[in-house]
Design an enzyme around this catalytic site. Structure first.
Site, PDB file in Angstrom:
ATOM      1  N   ILE A   1       4.265   6.629 -19.094  1.00 37.36           N
ATOM      2  CA  ILE A   1       4.031   7.336 -17.813  1.00 37.36           C
ATOM      3  C   ILE A   1       2.994   8.428 -18.086  1.00 37.36           C
ATOM      4  CG2 ILE A   1       5.038   8.743 -15.968  1.00 37.36           C
ATOM      5  CD1 ILE A   1       7.748   7.682 -16.611  1.00 37.36           C
ATOM      6  N   HIS A   2       1.879   8.367 -17.404  1.00 36.39           N
ATOM      7  CA  HIS A   2       0.902   9.447 -17.603  1.00 36.39           C
ATOM      8  C   HIS A   2       0.065   9.785 -16.380  1.00 36.39           C
ATOM      9  CE1 HIS A   2      -1.932   6.150 -17.783  1.00 36.39           C
ATOM     10  NE2 HIS A   2      -2.933   7.003 -17.796  1.00 36.39           N
ATOM     11  N   ARG A   3       0.150   8.978 -15.301  1.00 37.85           N
ATOM     12  CA  ARG A   3      -0.707   9.244 -14.132  1.00 37.85           C
ATOM     13  C   ARG A   3      -0.320  10.571 -13.505  1.00 37.85           C
ATOM     14  NH1 ARG A   3      -3.197   4.606 -14.535  1.00 37.85           N
ATOM     15  NH2 ARG A   3      -5.008   5.943 -14.622  1.00 37.85           N
TER      16      ARG A   3
ATOM     17  N   ARG B   1      -0.115  14.843 -21.429  1.00 35.07           N
ATOM     18  CA  ARG B   1       0.131  15.445 -20.114  1.00 35.07           C
ATOM     19  C   ARG B   1       1.624  15.360 -19.758  1.00 35.07           C
ATOM     20  NH1 ARG B   1      -2.562  12.099 -16.214  1.00 35.07           N
ATOM     21  NH2 ARG B   1      -4.511  13.186 -16.598  1.00 35.07           N
TER      22      ARG B   1
END
Ligand code: UDP
Length: 360
Positions: free
Chosen positions: A207-209, A240
């Site tokens: 998960i990074h968006r 992030r």
């Protein structure tokens, strides 16, 4: 005289694409590749490891620009890239994907009236709240040569009025990368043993968006939905996401293994042996398909629509019930038959040949 091609990279997925395209460019003695690294991703495990493992030539220019807002990064990159382009006087500039580095390269190049090639052209989520969507649309509309990975990407460009002769359907360079490195990963990666993972016994999650990490409600829904996974979860954390989790004191159930980002070979090993992959990454969605692993996409829409159409990918949005149901569904579903929807592994060679033809 050799024709100089400046290649702009800056973020992890661009290193992976550049690895295979760089080899294809090197096959043409008439072309000289000059890699420029903007510095958007700078941690060793987000940058250096890819150059080393994938044999990417060292960048001639390192701009060391990162860590700012979208506007700050893009602005500083445009200025620095303009300087590099003026100094190098390339015959063309090539950009990849949809990051701030892509857009900065596109603006600097097109304003100097130098031919611009875009690899991964025509992808659309039709969600303008995504910074990536803005970067894609703007880059495509100032590009002279648009290398599209899929028929749907070509159709998107046609419907936006891009002149057909500029568009070349070449397939997806990430398929070339999977073909080139999966066997190497099987030989060299020790990550399954290091993490004591048996094949097909775990779910791999990324998960990074921004739309997911920067929205507490969405991130919490994913963590709750993933908690229902019938498999233990391996989650290599993008910087992030790690920062967000730390800042907000988010906690995870015991069956989550949060690990640092891994290199490409370890990622190939983790993907190919996973029982299921859940991700918001564009690249990982396709890699799941290339490895024949079912994919759950943690987004409301995807640019890789073909994968949803053929049942290789289930879109669940930030809906914990849909996510939990998707685990059950992928567990019982028949494996999706392989189809060559993203080309035959010759994308990078087609891009190098297309560029040379354009410049000749
Ligand atoms: N990847 C990797 N290590 C990781 C996570 C991802 O090597 O810990 C690779 C993954 O296999 C894919 C690419 O990075 O090739 C995807 O990059 P990312 O998800 O950052 O960007 P996106 O594809 O969404 O643009």
């Amino acid at each position: 005289m050799r024709k100089k091609v400046i290649v702009v990279v800056g973020a992890r997925p661009q290193f992976i694409k550049a690895a295979v395209v760089s080899k294809a460019l090197a096959d043409h003695s008439a072309l000289e590749e000059i890699i420029v690294h903007t510095g958007q991703h700078f941690d060793d495990n987000m940058s250096r490891v890819f150059f080393e493992q994938m044999g990417i030539p060292q960048p001639r220019h390192n701009l060391a620009i990162g860590g700012g807002s979208h506007g700050q990064n893009t602005g500083r990159m445009i200025e620095a890239l303009e300087g590099v382009i003026l100094a190098e006087q390339p015959a063309a500039v090539l950009v990849y994907g949809d990051t701030d580095s892509t857009l900065a390269g596109a603006i600097a190049t097109s304003k100097l009236n130098i031919p611009l090639a875009h690899v991964e052209a025509g992808l659309r989520s039709f969600n303008r709240r995504m910074p990536e969507e803005i970067n894609r649309v703007l880059t495509d509309h100032v590009s002279d040569l648009l290398f599209a990975p899929s028929e749907s990407a070509v159709a998107n460009l046609h419907s936006e009025g891009v002149a057909p002769p500029k568009i070349k359907l070449v397939g997806d360079v990430m398929f070339d990368a999977v073909q080139a490195f999966t066997e190497v990963a099987k030989r060299e990666s020790t990550i399954l043993a290091d993490l004591a993972l048996a094949p097909k016994s775990y779910a791999l999650v990324t998960i990074h968006r921004k739309e997911n990490t920067d929205d507490d409600a969405r991130l919490s829904a994913f963590i709750e939905g993933l908690s229902q996974s019938p498999f233990p979860i391996v989650l290599p954390l993008h910087p992030r996401t790690r920062k967000r989790i730390a800042d907000h004191g988010l906690t995870f159930p015991a069956h989550f293994s949060l690990i640092d980002p891994v290199g490409y070979l370890d990622m190939m090993a983790l993907e190919s042996s996973a029982a299921v992959i859940a991700t918001d990454s564009g690249g990982v969605q396709k890699e799941a398909y290339f490895h024949g692993v079912p994919c759950i996409t943690l987004r409301d829409e995807t640019e890789w629509v073909e994968l949803v159409d053929i049942g290789a990918n289930v879109l669940v949005g930030a809906d914990k019930v849909a996510l939990s149901n998707a685990f059950t569904q992928t567990r019982t579903a028949e494996p999706v038959a392989k189809r060559d929807i993203y080309g035959d592994g010759s994308s990078s060679r087609q891009i190098a040949a297309g560029l040379l033809e354009y410049l000749s």
